[in-house]
Design a protein around this motif. Structure first.
Motif, mmCIF file in Angstrom:
data_model
loop_
_atom_site.group_PDB
_atom_site.id
_atom_site.type_symbol
_atom_site.label_atom_id
_atom_site.label_comp_id
_atom_site.label_asym_id
_atom_site.label_seq_id
_atom_site.Cartn_x
_atom_site.Cartn_y
_atom_site.Cartn_z
ATOM 1 N N THR A 59 0.898 -1.463 -0.495
ATOM 2 C CA THR A 59 0.419 0.368 0.198
ATOM 3 C C THR A 59 1.147 1.305 -0.020
ATOM 4 O OG1 THR A 59 -1.703 -1.060 1.188
ATOM 5 C CG2 THR A 59 -1.938 1.110 1.287
ATOM 6 N N GLY A 60 0.797 2.380 -0.787
ATOM 7 C CA GLY A 60 1.535 3.052 -0.714
ATOM 8 C C GLY A 60 2.053 3.484 -2.261
ATOM 9 N N GLY A 61 1.343 2.758 -2.867
ATOM 10 C CA GLY A 61 2.832 3.126 -3.875
ATOM 11 C C GLY A 61 3.855 1.992 -4.445
ATOM 12 N N HIS A 62 4.653 2.106 -3.099
ATOM 13 C CA HIS A 62 6.241 2.494 -3.085
ATOM 14 C C HIS A 62 6.208 0.618 -4.052
ATOM 15 C CE1 HIS A 62 5.816 4.883 0.208
ATOM 16 N NE2 HIS A 62 5.526 4.265 0.329
ATOM 17 N N ILE A 63 5.978 0.052 -4.174
ATOM 18 C CA ILE A 63 6.492 -1.296 -5.226
ATOM 19 C C ILE A 63 5.037 -1.427 -6.136
ATOM 20 C CG2 ILE A 63 6.321 -3.825 -5.065
ATOM 21 C CD1 ILE A 63 6.258 -3.771 -1.601
ATOM 22 N N THR A 64 6.087 -1.375 -7.545
ATOM 23 C CA THR A 64 5.040 -1.577 -9.203
ATOM 24 C C THR A 64 5.950 -2.417 -9.807
ATOM 25 O OG1 THR A 64 6.231 -0.167 -9.714
ATOM 26 C CG2 THR A 64 4.857 1.112 -8.659
ATOM 27 N N GLY A 65 5.358 -2.836 -10.981
ATOM 28 C CA GLY A 65 5.403 -3.680 -11.480
ATOM 29 C C GLY A 65 5.178 -5.096 -10.978
ATOM 30 N N ALA A 66 6.693 -5.868 -11.825
ATOM 31 C CA ALA A 66 6.648 -7.297 -11.247
ATOM 32 C C ALA A 66 6.235 -7.729 -10.260
ATOM 33 C CB ALA A 66 7.580 -7.758 -12.485
ATOM 34 N N ALA A 67 7.074 -6.061 -9.400
ATOM 35 C CA ALA A 67 7.078 -6.758 -8.201
ATOM 36 C C ALA A 67 5.747 -7.037 -6.968
ATOM 37 C CB ALA A 67 7.703 -6.311 -7.355
ATOM 38 N N LEU A 68 4.887 -5.715 -7.853
ATOM 39 C CA LEU A 68 3.340 -6.321 -7.470
ATOM 40 C C LEU A 68 2.309 -7.031 -7.379
ATOM 41 C CD1 LEU A 68 1.363 -4.120 -6.051
ATOM 42 C CD2 LEU A 68 0.940 -3.210 -7.987
ATOM 43 N N SER A 69 2.665 -7.311 -8.425
ATOM 44 C CA SER A 69 2.349 -8.784 -9.232
ATOM 45 C C SER A 69 2.470 -10.054 -8.706
ATOM 46 C CB SER A 69 2.687 -8.890 -11.046
ATOM 47 O OG SER A 69 2.695 -7.539 -11.506
ATOM 48 N N ALA A 70 3.744 -10.292 -8.637
ATOM 49 C CA ALA A 70 4.351 -10.973 -7.788
ATOM 50 C C ALA A 70 3.356 -11.243 -6.077
ATOM 51 C CB ALA A 70 5.641 -11.295 -7.478
ATOM 52 N N THR A 71 3.569 -10.243 -5.450
ATOM 53 C CA THR A 71 2.235 -9.911 -4.488
ATOM 54 C C THR A 71 1.494 -10.728 -4.578
ATOM 55 O OG1 THR A 71 4.029 -8.426 -3.717
ATOM 56 C CG2 THR A 71 1.821 -8.699 -2.169
ATOM 57 N N GLY A 72 -0.071 -10.013 -5.410
ATOM 58 C CA GLY A 72 -1.148 -10.705 -5.212
ATOM 59 C C GLY A 72 -0.921 -12.011 -5.783
ATOM 60 N N VAL A 73 0.426 -12.671 -6.817
ATOM 61 C CA VAL A 73 -0.314 -13.869 -6.994
ATOM 62 C C VAL A 73 0.573 -14.753 -6.029
ATOM 63 C CG1 VAL A 73 1.724 -15.669 -8.102
ATOM 64 C CG2 VAL A 73 0.344 -13.640 -9.480
ATOM 65 N N ALA A 74 1.158 -14.580 -5.013
ATOM 66 C CA ALA A 74 1.149 -14.472 -3.336
ATOM 67 C C ALA A 74 0.243 -14.823 -2.763
ATOM 68 C CB ALA A 74 2.205 -13.602 -2.263
ATOM 69 N N ILE A 75 -0.483 -13.310 -2.944
ATOM 70 C CA ILE A 75 -2.448 -13.027 -2.228
ATOM 71 C C ILE A 75 -3.094 -14.540 -1.982
ATOM 72 C CG2 ILE A 75 -3.558 -12.306 -1.295
ATOM 73 C CD1 ILE A 75 -2.291 -9.289 -1.677
#
Lengths: 90, 183
Positions: A28-44
Motif C-alpha cells: 500500500t502506498g505505491g512504493h512497489i510497482t510492476g512485476a514485484a506488485l504482481s508477484a505480491t498479488g500472486v502470493a496473496i
C-alpha cells in the motif's frame, strides 16, 4: 477428525491470513510497482487457495471423503487459476 | 434387504447441506470472477477505489471469522461425544464472534457512507456492496442457525449448522483477498 486437526488448521489459517494482510499492507502506498506488485498479488491468491483447502479438508472434514476431497481440490485449483489469470491480465 | 451404498454416503454430514454449500460457492465464485473481469476495464480506478477500504480491519474480521469457524468445529465435536455444555459454550462463542464480524462490517459501511461512497460511486463499490453485503446477510443467518442448533444440541443438526458456518467462512476467505487485498 481429531481435536488437533481443527486446532492445527485454525493456527495455520491465522498465520496465512496474517501473511496475506501483511503482504497487502506492505504494497500500500505505491512504493512497489510492476512485476514485484504482481508477484505480491500472486502470493496473496496462492495463500487464499491454501486457506480454502484447509477449511474444506479440516473444518468441513473432506479428509474423510477422499474422492470428494480430490474433486473439490481440483475444482478449487481451476477456479484459483481463473482468478489468477484475470488478475494478471489487468 | 439393505439399501445399496451411494457414493454420497462418504460425505460428512447431510447431502443437502453440501448441495447448499456448492450452490453458495458457485454464486460467490461467479461474483468474484465478474469483479476481476470488470476490473480489467479500469484497473487504476479499481485500485484507487480499493484505497478507501480498511485492509487491517478486514484482516481482523478474517481472524474473527476463522476463529469462529474453529469454535463451531469444536462445538460439533463436543456434541458428537455428548459434552453438551461444552458444545453449547463453543457454539455460543462462535455466534458471538459472528456478531463481532457484523459490528466491524457495520462500522466499515458507516465509514464509507460518511465519505459519501455509495453503490453507484464506482463499479468497484457496486461489487463491494453487493458481495460483502450478501456475505454479511449469510453471517447474520449463520448466527441465528448457530443459536438454534446450540439450543437443541442434536448432533446431526449441529453438524449441519457448523457446516453452513464453515461455508460462510470459506466464502470470506475468497472475498477478502480479491476485494480488499489484490492491487
Amino acid at each position: 477428525m481429531s481435536l488437533n486437526t481443527v486446532t492445527r488448521a485454525w493456527a495455520l489459517l491465522l498465520a496465512l491470513s496474517a501473511a496475506s494482510t501483511g503482504l497487502a499492507v506492505a504494497v500500500t502506498g505505491g512504493h512497489i510497482t510492476g512485476a514485484a506488485l504482481s508477484a505480491t498479488g500472486v502470493a496473496i491468491l496462492i495463500l487464499a487457495w491454501a486457506k480454502a483447502r484447509l477449511i474444506l479438508n479440516a473444518y468441513l472434514r473432506l479428509t474423510e471423503a477422499p474422492a470428494f476431497r480430490r474433486g473439490f481440490g481440483l475444482t478449487l485449483a481451476l477456479y484459483a487459476a481463473l482468478l489468477l489469470a484475470l488478475y494478471l491480465a489487468a | 434387504m439393505s439399501e445399496a451404498a451411494s457414493p454420497f454416503d462418504e460425505l460428512p454430514g447431510d447431502l443437502m447441506i453440501w448441495v447448499l454449500i456448492v450452490s453458495e460457492l458457485l454464486v460467490f465464485g461467479a461474483g468474484l470472477a465478474a469483479f476481476l473481469a470488470v476490473r480489467l476495464t479500469d484497473p487504476v480506478g479499481f485500485a484507487e477505489a480499493q484505497d478507501h477500504l480498511h485492509r487491517t480491519g478486514a484482516g481482523i474480521n478474517t481472524i474473527v471469522l476463522v476463529t469462529s469457524g474453529w469454535l463451531a468445529a469444536l462445538g460439533a465435536q463436543a456434541t458428537e461425544t455428548g459434552r453438551i455444555g461444552r458444545a453449547r459454550a463453543c457454539l455460543a462463542a462462535a455466534a458471538a464472534l459472528g456478531l463481532v464480524f457484523l459490528a466491524v462490517k457495520w462500522v466499515e459501511y458507516v465509514d464509507k457512507a460518511a465519505q459519501g461512497i455509495g453503490v453507484e460511486t464506482h463499479p468497484f463499490f457496486t461489487f463491494y456492496y453487493l458481495i460483502t453485503g450478501f456475505h454479511a446477510a449469510h453471517v447474520a443467518a449463520g448466527v441465528i442457525v448457530l443459536a438454534l442448533v446450540a439450543a437443541r444440541a442434536h448432533p446431526r443438526e449441529v453438524e449441519a449448522g457448523a457446516a453452513f458456518w464453515h461455508m460462510v467462512d470459506l466464502v470470506w476467505i475468497l472475498v477478502f483477498p480479491v476485494i480488499y487485498l489484490l492491487r
